[in-house]
Design a protein around this motif. Structure first.
Motif, PDB file in Angstrom:
ATOM      1  N   GLY A   1     -39.083 108.303   9.277  1.00 23.49           N
ATOM      2  CA  GLY A   1     -40.005 108.592   8.185  1.00 23.49           C
ATOM      3  C   GLY A   1     -40.631 107.301   7.688  1.00 23.49           C
ATOM      4  N   CYS A   2     -41.045 106.451   8.629  1.00 21.87           N
ATOM      5  CA  CYS A   2     -41.478 105.085   8.297  1.00 21.87           C
ATOM      6  C   CYS A   2     -42.769 105.020   7.493  1.00 21.87           C
ATOM      7  CB  CYS A   2     -41.625 104.259   9.565  1.00 21.87           C
ATOM      8  SG  CYS A   2     -42.981 104.784  10.646  1.00 21.87           S
ATOM      9  N   GLY A   3     -43.584 106.086   7.539  1.00 24.87           N
ATOM     10  CA  GLY A   3     -44.850 106.042   6.804  1.00 24.87           C
ATOM     11  C   GLY A   3     -45.672 104.838   7.219  1.00 24.87           C
ATOM     12  N   GLU A   4     -46.149 104.088   6.253  1.00 26.58           N
ATOM     13  CA  GLU A   4     -47.005 102.936   6.538  1.00 26.58           C
ATOM     14  C   GLU A   4     -46.213 101.633   6.672  1.00 26.58           C
ATOM     15  OE1 GLU A   4     -49.969 103.413   3.481  1.00 26.58           O
ATOM     16  OE2 GLU A   4     -51.113 104.757   4.775  1.00 26.58           O
ATOM     17  N   LEU A   5     -45.002 101.754   7.184  1.00 29.85           N
ATOM     18  CA  LEU A   5     -44.150 100.615   7.562  1.00 29.85           C
ATOM     19  C   LEU A   5     -43.669  99.762   6.395  1.00 29.85           C
ATOM     20  CD1 LEU A   5     -46.054  99.378  10.762  1.00 29.85           C
ATOM     21  CD2 LEU A   5     -44.111 100.935  10.643  1.00 29.85           C
ATOM     22  N   TYR A   6     -43.553 100.325   5.214  1.00 30.33           N
ATOM     23  CA  TYR A   6     -43.104  99.536   4.063  1.00 30.33           C
ATOM     24  C   TYR A   6     -41.753  98.887   4.348  1.00 30.33           C
ATOM     25  CZ  TYR A   6     -41.537  98.112  -0.519  1.00 30.33           C
ATOM     26  OH  TYR A   6     -41.061  97.363  -1.573  1.00 30.33           O
ATOM     27  N   TYR A   7     -40.746  99.675   4.696  1.00 27.01           N
ATOM     28  CA  TYR A   7     -39.415  99.111   4.945  1.00 27.01           C
ATOM     29  C   TYR A   7     -39.353  98.371   6.277  1.00 27.01           C
ATOM     30  CZ  TYR A   7     -37.787 101.582   0.860  1.00 27.01           C
ATOM     31  OH  TYR A   7     -37.619 102.024  -0.416  1.00 27.01           O
ATOM     32  N   THR A   8     -40.065  98.865   7.270  1.00 30.12           N
ATOM     33  CA  THR A   8     -40.105  98.165   8.558  1.00 30.12           C
ATOM     34  C   THR A   8     -40.548  96.723   8.355  1.00 30.12           C
ATOM     35  OG1 THR A   8     -40.512 100.181   9.832  1.00 30.12           O
ATOM     36  CG2 THR A   8     -41.205  98.124  10.834  1.00 30.12           C
ATOM     37  N   ARG A   9     -41.600  96.528   7.564  1.00 31.53           N
ATOM     38  CA  ARG A   9     -42.105  95.170   7.304  1.00 31.53           C
ATOM     39  C   ARG A   9     -41.068  94.333   6.573  1.00 31.53           C
ATOM     40  NH1 ARG A   9     -46.751  95.928   3.773  1.00 31.53           N
ATOM     41  NH2 ARG A   9     -46.240  98.111   3.710  1.00 31.53           N
ATOM     42  N   GLN A  10     -40.320  94.946   5.660  1.00 32.77           N
ATOM     43  CA  GLN A  10     -39.327  94.205   4.877  1.00 32.77           C
ATOM     44  C   GLN A  10     -38.141  93.757   5.730  1.00 32.77           C
ATOM     45  OE1 GLN A  10     -40.235  93.620   1.638  1.00 32.77           O
ATOM     46  NE2 GLN A  10     -42.021  94.833   2.199  1.00 32.77           N
ATOM     47  N   PHE A  11     -37.771  94.578   6.711  1.00 32.39           N
ATOM     48  CA  PHE A  11     -36.535  94.348   7.456  1.00 32.39           C
ATOM     49  C   PHE A  11     -36.713  93.864   8.888  1.00 32.39           C
ATOM     50  CE2 PHE A  11     -35.028  97.852   4.495  1.00 32.39           C
ATOM     51  CZ  PHE A  11     -34.385  96.980   3.633  1.00 32.39           C
ATOM     52  N   CYS A  12     -37.931  93.878   9.434  1.00 31.46           N
ATOM     53  CA  CYS A  12     -38.089  93.596  10.871  1.00 31.46           C
ATOM     54  C   CYS A  12     -37.609  92.205  11.271  1.00 31.46           C
ATOM     55  CB  CYS A  12     -39.506  93.861  11.331  1.00 31.46           C
ATOM     56  SG  CYS A  12     -40.737  92.705  10.743  1.00 31.46           S
ATOM     57  N   SER A  13     -37.652  91.247  10.380  1.00 33.90           N
ATOM     58  CA  SER A  13     -37.187  89.896  10.742  1.00 33.90           C
ATOM     59  C   SER A  13     -35.661  89.818  10.818  1.00 33.90           C
ATOM     60  CB  SER A  13     -37.713  88.874   9.739  1.00 33.90           C
ATOM     61  OG  SER A  13     -37.173  89.110   8.452  1.00 33.90           O
ATOM     62  N   LEU A  14     -34.969  90.833  10.318  1.00 32.22           N
ATOM     63  CA  LEU A  14     -33.511  90.843  10.318  1.00 32.22           C
ATOM     64  C   LEU A  14     -32.904  91.545  11.532  1.00 32.22           C
ATOM     65  CD1 LEU A  14     -32.950  91.774   6.567  1.00 32.22           C
ATOM     66  CD2 LEU A  14     -32.903  89.496   7.594  1.00 32.22           C
ATOM     67  N   TYR A  15     -33.759  92.215  12.329  1.00 41.72           N
ATOM     68  CA  TYR A  15     -33.274  93.025  13.450  1.00 41.72           C
ATOM     69  C   TYR A  15     -33.918  92.581  14.748  1.00 41.72           C
ATOM     70  CZ  TYR A  15     -31.141  96.182  10.116  1.00 41.72           C
ATOM     71  OH  TYR A  15     -30.364  96.702   9.124  1.00 41.72           O
ATOM     72  N   GLN A  16     -33.184  92.760  15.830  1.00 44.50           N
ATOM     73  CA  GLN A  16     -33.757  92.489  17.150  1.00 44.50           C
ATOM     74  C   GLN A  16     -34.835  93.517  17.487  1.00 44.50           C
ATOM     75  OE1 GLN A  16     -30.685  92.148  20.109  1.00 44.50           O
ATOM     76  NE2 GLN A  16     -29.627  90.544  18.974  1.00 44.50           N
TER      77      GLN A  16
END
Length: 93
Positions: free
Chosen positions: A10-25
């Motif tokens: 349910g990523c929508g417009e990537l709000y959380y993806t943008r916040q966390f992507c640097s923490l995950y492979q």
């Protein structure tokens, strides 16, 4: 804290993806809205978010895409749930 994989359902417009992507492979960003995912595709290219993989709607049969140890973020109707996948976690319809 981060780790190998974040499943952003349910990523929508990537709000959380943008916040966390640097923490995950890898971040798998799931959303049913194809228009949103089309915009997201342009955004991840523009921002060079090469560890983000866009996915379509998350259906129960997609559960096999989640592996033990993955972090799972589910956003629906303005509510967020964050958990780690364990072998006894069961996804129900």
């Amino acid at each position: 804290q981060g780790g190998n994989v974040l499943q952003d359902i349910g990523c929508g417009e990537l709000y959380y993806t943008r916040q966390f992507c640097s923490l995950y492979q890898k971040v798998k960003a799931w959303d049913a809205d194809s228009a949103i995912q089309e915009r997201n595709e342009k955004f991840i290219v523009k921002k060079s978010l090469f560890n983000v993989e866009l996915k379509s709607a998350f259906e129960p049969q997609c559960a096999n895409a989640i592996e033990e140890g993955d972090d799972i973020l589910i956003t629906e109707n303005g509510c967020e749930v964050f958990t780690k996948c364990t072998k006894d976690l069961i996804i129900l319809e």
